[in-house]
Design a protein around this motif. Structure first.
Motif, PDB file in Angstrom:
ATOM      1  N   LEU A 190     -46.576  41.920 -46.662  1.00 20.53           N
ATOM      2  CA  LEU A 190     -46.866  42.487 -45.343  1.00 20.53           C
ATOM      3  C   LEU A 190     -45.683  42.299 -44.405  1.00 20.53           C
ATOM      4  O   LEU A 190     -45.284  43.222 -43.711  1.00 20.53           O
ATOM      5  CB  LEU A 190     -48.118  41.812 -44.761  1.00 20.53           C
ATOM      6  CG  LEU A 190     -48.535  42.276 -43.365  1.00 20.53           C
ATOM      7  CD1 LEU A 190     -48.957  43.741 -43.380  1.00 20.53           C
ATOM      8  CD2 LEU A 190     -49.683  41.420 -42.827  1.00 20.53           C
ATOM      9  N   MET A 191     -45.108  41.089 -44.377  1.00 22.56           N
ATOM     10  CA  MET A 191     -44.029  40.800 -43.440  1.00 22.56           C
ATOM     11  C   MET A 191     -42.653  41.127 -44.035  1.00 22.56           C
ATOM     12  O   MET A 191     -41.686  41.275 -43.310  1.00 22.56           O
ATOM     13  CB  MET A 191     -44.063  39.321 -43.039  1.00 22.56           C
ATOM     14  CG  MET A 191     -45.376  38.860 -42.416  1.00 22.56           C
ATOM     15  SD  MET A 191     -45.747  39.760 -40.880  1.00 22.56           S
ATOM     16  CE  MET A 191     -47.316  39.016 -40.426  1.00 22.56           C
ATOM     17  N   ASN A 192     -42.580  41.159 -45.353  1.00 22.59           N
ATOM     18  CA  ASN A 192     -41.335  41.513 -46.051  1.00 22.59           C
ATOM     19  C   ASN A 192     -40.154  40.599 -45.741  1.00 22.59           C
ATOM     20  O   ASN A 192     -39.010  41.045 -45.715  1.00 22.59           O
ATOM     21  CB  ASN A 192     -40.950  42.965 -45.727  1.00 22.59           C
ATOM     22  CG  ASN A 192     -41.882  43.940 -46.408  1.00 22.59           C
ATOM     23  OD1 ASN A 192     -41.838  44.101 -47.606  1.00 22.59           O
ATOM     24  ND2 ASN A 192     -42.759  44.557 -45.637  1.00 22.59           N
TER      25      ASN A 192
ATOM     26  N   LYS C 188     -45.050  52.660 -45.775  1.00 24.49           N
ATOM     27  CA  LYS C 188     -45.823  52.088 -46.879  1.00 24.49           C
ATOM     28  C   LYS C 188     -45.400  50.649 -47.187  1.00 24.49           C
ATOM     29  O   LYS C 188     -46.242  49.771 -47.358  1.00 24.49           O
ATOM     30  CB  LYS C 188     -45.659  52.938 -48.152  1.00 24.49           C
ATOM     31  CG  LYS C 188     -46.364  54.286 -48.109  1.00 24.49           C
ATOM     32  CD  LYS C 188     -47.827  54.235 -47.721  1.00 24.49           C
ATOM     33  CE  LYS C 188     -48.672  53.329 -48.595  1.00 24.49           C
ATOM     34  NZ  LYS C 188     -50.064  53.242 -48.055  1.00 24.49           N
ATOM     35  N   ASN C 189     -44.098  50.403 -47.264  1.00 24.21           N
ATOM     36  CA  ASN C 189     -43.625  49.116 -47.770  1.00 24.21           C
ATOM     37  C   ASN C 189     -43.430  48.065 -46.686  1.00 24.21           C
ATOM     38  O   ASN C 189     -43.502  46.873 -46.958  1.00 24.21           O
ATOM     39  CB  ASN C 189     -42.293  49.304 -48.515  1.00 24.21           C
ATOM     40  CG  ASN C 189     -42.418  50.318 -49.632  1.00 24.21           C
ATOM     41  OD1 ASN C 189     -43.520  50.597 -50.099  1.00 24.21           O
ATOM     42  ND2 ASN C 189     -41.312  50.888 -50.051  1.00 24.21           N
ATOM     43  N   LEU C 190     -43.150  48.509 -45.483  1.00 19.36           N
ATOM     44  CA  LEU C 190     -42.910  47.551 -44.398  1.00 19.36           C
ATOM     45  C   LEU C 190     -44.139  47.431 -43.499  1.00 19.36           C
ATOM     46  O   LEU C 190     -44.560  46.336 -43.161  1.00 19.36           O
ATOM     47  CB  LEU C 190     -41.695  47.987 -43.569  1.00 19.36           C
ATOM     48  CG  LEU C 190     -41.332  47.093 -42.389  1.00 19.36           C
ATOM     49  CD1 LEU C 190     -40.915  45.713 -42.856  1.00 19.36           C
ATOM     50  CD2 LEU C 190     -40.232  47.721 -41.544  1.00 19.36           C
ATOM     51  N   MET C 191     -44.720  48.573 -43.102  1.00 21.62           N
ATOM     52  CA  MET C 191     -45.850  48.550 -42.173  1.00 21.62           C
ATOM     53  C   MET C 191     -47.189  48.444 -42.906  1.00 21.62           C
ATOM     54  O   MET C 191     -48.184  48.066 -42.306  1.00 21.62           O
ATOM     55  CB  MET C 191     -45.844  49.813 -41.311  1.00 21.62           C
ATOM     56  CG  MET C 191     -44.562  50.039 -40.529  1.00 21.62           C
ATOM     57  SD  MET C 191     -44.271  48.688 -39.333  1.00 21.62           S
ATOM     58  CE  MET C 191     -42.713  49.230 -38.581  1.00 21.62           C
ATOM     59  N   ASN C 192     -47.207  48.835 -44.184  1.00 30.51           N
ATOM     60  CA  ASN C 192     -48.419  48.731 -45.000  1.00 30.51           C
ATOM     61  C   ASN C 192     -49.612  49.506 -44.461  1.00 30.51           C
ATOM     62  O   ASN C 192     -50.756  49.085 -44.618  1.00 30.51           O
ATOM     63  CB  ASN C 192     -48.795  47.260 -45.175  1.00 30.51           C
ATOM     64  CG  ASN C 192     -47.842  46.545 -46.105  1.00 30.51           C
ATOM     65  OD1 ASN C 192     -47.848  46.776 -47.293  1.00 30.51           O
ATOM     66  ND2 ASN C 192     -46.985  45.701 -45.543  1.00 30.51           N
ATOM     67  N   VAL C 193     -49.347  50.630 -43.812  1.00 29.15           N
ATOM     68  CA  VAL C 193     -50.442  51.439 -43.277  1.00 29.15           C
ATOM     69  C   VAL C 193     -50.836  52.529 -44.276  1.00 29.15           C
ATOM     70  O   VAL C 193     -50.154  52.762 -45.275  1.00 29.15           O
ATOM     71  CB  VAL C 193     -50.031  52.110 -41.946  1.00 29.15           C
ATOM     72  CG1 VAL C 193     -49.840  51.067 -40.877  1.00 29.15           C
ATOM     73  CG2 VAL C 193     -48.764  52.954 -42.120  1.00 29.15           C
TER      74      VAL C 193
END
Lengths: 342, 342, 342, 342
Positions: A190-192, C188-193
């Motif tokens: 989530l935070m990467n 998708k990968n950073l915000m995960n929305v």
């Protein structure tokens, strides 16, 4: 109904047959499907927390189906699967109306009783949740994996938000247990951020590696402060301490870079001495992080649904085996989380 | 040019005749009009801060007119009155580009030298400011009142922002000296909070009352922790400690309500012991606050222009009287701020 | 040195042999390794943007090695690979010192000239960057993939921050081109929305699916407003419009849920009519998002290093083929991003 | 009890004798002391808002004493003076639990009915408030001055927070009526910004001057856009439009500086056309601001207590005179706010 009751601090829980609770106007009675077993259940039952009252039924990571509802409950129906948000609050103070309900002065817990506050928890076949605003729908989800979101996941996510990390930050997690193993997943997915996981148990460090930690450090074998300073070139941007005793908090504080955040989560107890002028020069931030909010729990459920976080449930017990669950937890034999299935 | 130089730690400053500095490409040489006298000037000259190098010219609250400019300076002209932002930074690290320049790892001070870093300050007729990005225009403003904004005002405003107060919060200010008397004005006129001012000097408490403090407490005569708990019903929402020694930081920490912010500002030194589990239960935030940013200084100048904050300048000295200014400050005989006029 | 110069708006670029630039005191001359080809290069060269001045050298997504440095440059050395942050600012206004440099009133671009402002860009063998504060190290990274971070990636990341999404939000991205395909990865990968990608080109929608979009909509075939309302149950939490003409902005506005954010990014031009009272009832937020900050670029480089975002470079051209690159871009034949290699 | 009822849209209110309401389990019945008269009461009763249902009792700025309480009410007692927070919400959606309750999709009003939602308001001797979480204590305060805080003050404070001003910003307020005259006080005394007040009524502009506006502009006589650009040198940092029709919203949009915030508050209706690419270049923010939250109302009460904001109540009417109050409001004859005293 059957329940495992703490009748005397420090003694094993006692299996009792108790009357089924009736819902208040705003309340629901749940048929408990799963209840997670948390260190704070253990600490209260063992008498490690001053002010704990008996008798009480432990258990605050509760998933169940609605068995009976009070007349004023809105938006739910009998039979639905829900999770319990374990912090009960006044709903009208300035913290509550700001979405900072975990700071409500009048809050009370489910699953332990302390200084006259608190209600019975989920180590039972049924549990009364006195306010429908404290339940959230988890229809169609696996109750065994969902239950640990209620406290372990909630506390981990909140702590991560308090750490205020940017994607190019270095975050250190101290303790890869029930909370830490979820925090690690959230930190990576989530935070990467780049994560250094610190523990003293090789099994937990091996789990940390599997879950994506960039670095793992056994603090019995290597100095984590020196390691972090070397890797980052300047110290940690943030540290979350899920143990939080005198030793770990000292390590956490010493590895901070300028402006670094040190988040206190664990409740093992201890004392940290901070030089006051050093705090100024370093612009450090020391942040106590307690549980989390309903908003955090909503986000967690969404993240779990999409596989971004997945509690590792390593041991399952029957209700009657609650004492065995406690003993294993106490001996550090639980990887991830254990659960009861009443 | 004449300058008062610290040639030996703990000894009086020495009046010297030094060559006029020449500006670097990006730099300006200022004709110093006013230089404030700050506790940190004193601390460095007295040798209280480990690592201080000699010789150096003290003084970091500098207002002057531009005497000569380097060829790459943009947006300024000779003769303009400016104030110096006293934190010199790299301008390219992640903190600098985020507007958090006070956290730059490569920062260096003006007005003292420490571990090989730092440049000469404003206890002199002229001063070289090596980067025009560190000066701000204060044309038409009273240089005597403006100078203390550069550090005392800046640090006070930053600390108030770190305290994250809402208008219905209770804020405690410990120490109503050079910084505290400005923080108090900002707390009342800008933040509009309820303020409890704590000091041990009746003159300073009387000043606090005049400046609008809602309550004043002499902590030698009354227990400030009990007082704050009684007035607020729950503890302080925020405390800013401008003294920040072992005693005051303990008082500050003990009077926090749940979720309360404890801002560390003073550099007297000392140690605070914090129980780690108590940090969690209270969700406290301990925040080291160091100087401030150029943005803060801009806001301050605007606030000063409109009478929202007004440094109290109680004593004015000639350049040659710098040692007398130090002595008075050391004996606690300065109300508000004192200044040098080279 | 060789350069492709826009000598006349709307005409092909002209290959010229120009003198090698010399660095200013704070400046660096770069040997250009790669320069991305962006729609705004095309728009300026074609004369679509009022006020554009000729002659100018296009190109603002520049990666190169340091060829020569001015005497005041700090922290870099000859031969190092760097990326150019393409927004040049005053460094001293209230926006600049707040880390909001993209809002600087005195900003000027690299790669086009407009109303007398702007400097020559990277469609050349060498380029002069007049301030070392505008370069960032990218040693060891693939210059072809890094170059598009300078504008396409930067603008995408900034827009996502402006959208202020939570992990359980529904985000709609309109346009999956040079910017959109990076925004999608970050979403998708950073915000995960949860992401709905909207386009009118099946190839781009197919790319969107590959990059992880939860839903893809061809707005020529299906009504995206109805689709989003159905999927979300309440409308979009946020929409980012990378096209931003009269049609797409209308779609974006109409699909917002209460409190929804509508981020304007594309510069195709058009007009959106908003009913003023409806804005109030819906508590909508319409946000113009222009480029980004150095902080964003730092984060992007870190995210690229760890594989969280990866620009898709589908076409590579020699410097002399810049006109062909423009023509293909104009005809919508570029998937992801194209680059020049001088 | 006596009540003024809207039985038919566009017709005068009708005096009726109705049965006294009984409280729900969570509800309270208030003896109405004062009810403010708001434009939205008028708009609904006149039939200007599509979807309004009859019959209904207007009035949503309600102060009264608790007459009877339901059995589940906590923290209040009969006889206490309270103010009603006029937005009734679900309490469990993601907006509600975040402290953004004004964004709840299931909200309903008190004082009008629309599309089947809404409950009777305060133009009556008694009013039923179905949830004690919607009342706040105002013991000892003047009910006449407090009532307008419930909507006019609340909306003004929320709009100011949405404007995100810094103390050195220039803020433009359009419309100095019931909301604007409170926003002006808050802008000057709480936010400490420089204020340009715009209106077309000389009396209101004269009031604005008295309340501390730095500049007042009659937009019938002078071009406010040109004026603001001249005064600020760059355009407004923020504009709040309390009228919000086609003309005022155009003025507001045109006077924005780069990064400027344009807050939509009024509900007169109209349309604003925005050029989409211009939004990007200017990085403007257009923000719909609807009512406010309980947290805002708490802060307001605190600010009122300390004299930081004081609603100007210019006209007082008996309950039976509600139609006269409406007529005066419609004719623009009310300065500040008018109230009913049932």
């Amino acid at each position: 109904m059957k329940a495992m009751v703490c009748t005397s601090l420090g003694k094993p829980l006692e299996l009792q047959d108790l009357p089924l609770p009736k819902p208040s106007n705003d309340g629901v009675v749940l048929r408990v499907e799963v209840c997670g077993v948390c260190h704070s259940d253990l600490f209260h039952a063992r008498g490690h927390i001053k002010g704990t009252n008996t008798p009480f039924i432990p258990g605050h990571e509760i998933v169940g189906t609605i068995y009976e509802m009070g007349p004023d409950v809105q938006g739910f129906s009998v039979g639905e699967r829900v999770i319990v948000y374990p912090v009960f609050t006044c709903g009208i103070c300035k913290e509550c109306v700001s979405g900072l309900e975990h700071l409500c002065d009048k809050w009370y817990p489910i699953g332990w009783k302390i200084e006259g506050r608190g209600i019975d928890g989920g180590f039972a076949e049924y549990v009364h949740v006195p306010n429908f605003r404290n339940i959230l729908k988890v229809e169609g989800l696996n109750p065994e994996e969902v239950a640990p979101l209620a406290c372990a996941g909630l506390t981990a996510l909140h702590a991560l938000y308090e750490a205020q990390v940017h994607p190019d930050d270095l975050l250190v997690l101290i303790g890869v247990g029930g909370l830490g193993h979820m925090a690690l997943q959230l930190a990576k997915n989530l935070m990467n951020v780049t994560v250094v996981a610190v523990d003293i148990d090789e099994k937990k460090l091996s789990l940390a590696s599997k879950l994506g930690a960039d670095y793992v450090i056994n603090s019995l074998k290597e100095d984590p402060v020196a390691f972090v300073r070397k890797v980052s070139g300047r110290g940690a941007d943030a540290v979350i301490d899920f143990v939080n005793n005198s030793e770990t908090s000292k390590i956490a504080f010493q590895m901070l870079g300028r402006g670094g955040r040190h988040v206190f989560v664990g409740v093992y107890g201890g004392v940290l001495s901070i030089p006051t002028a050093f705090m100024v020069g370093g612009s450090f931030r020391l942040i106590g992080s307690f549980m989390g909010t309903r908003r955090h729990l909503m986000e967690l459920i969404s993240l779990y649904k999409r596989g971004i976080v997945k509690p590792m449930v390593s041991s399952k017990f029957k209700l009657e085996e609650a004492n065995e669950a406690f003993n294993k937890l106490e001996r550090g034999e639980i990887e991830g989380r254990s659960i009861l299935k009443p």
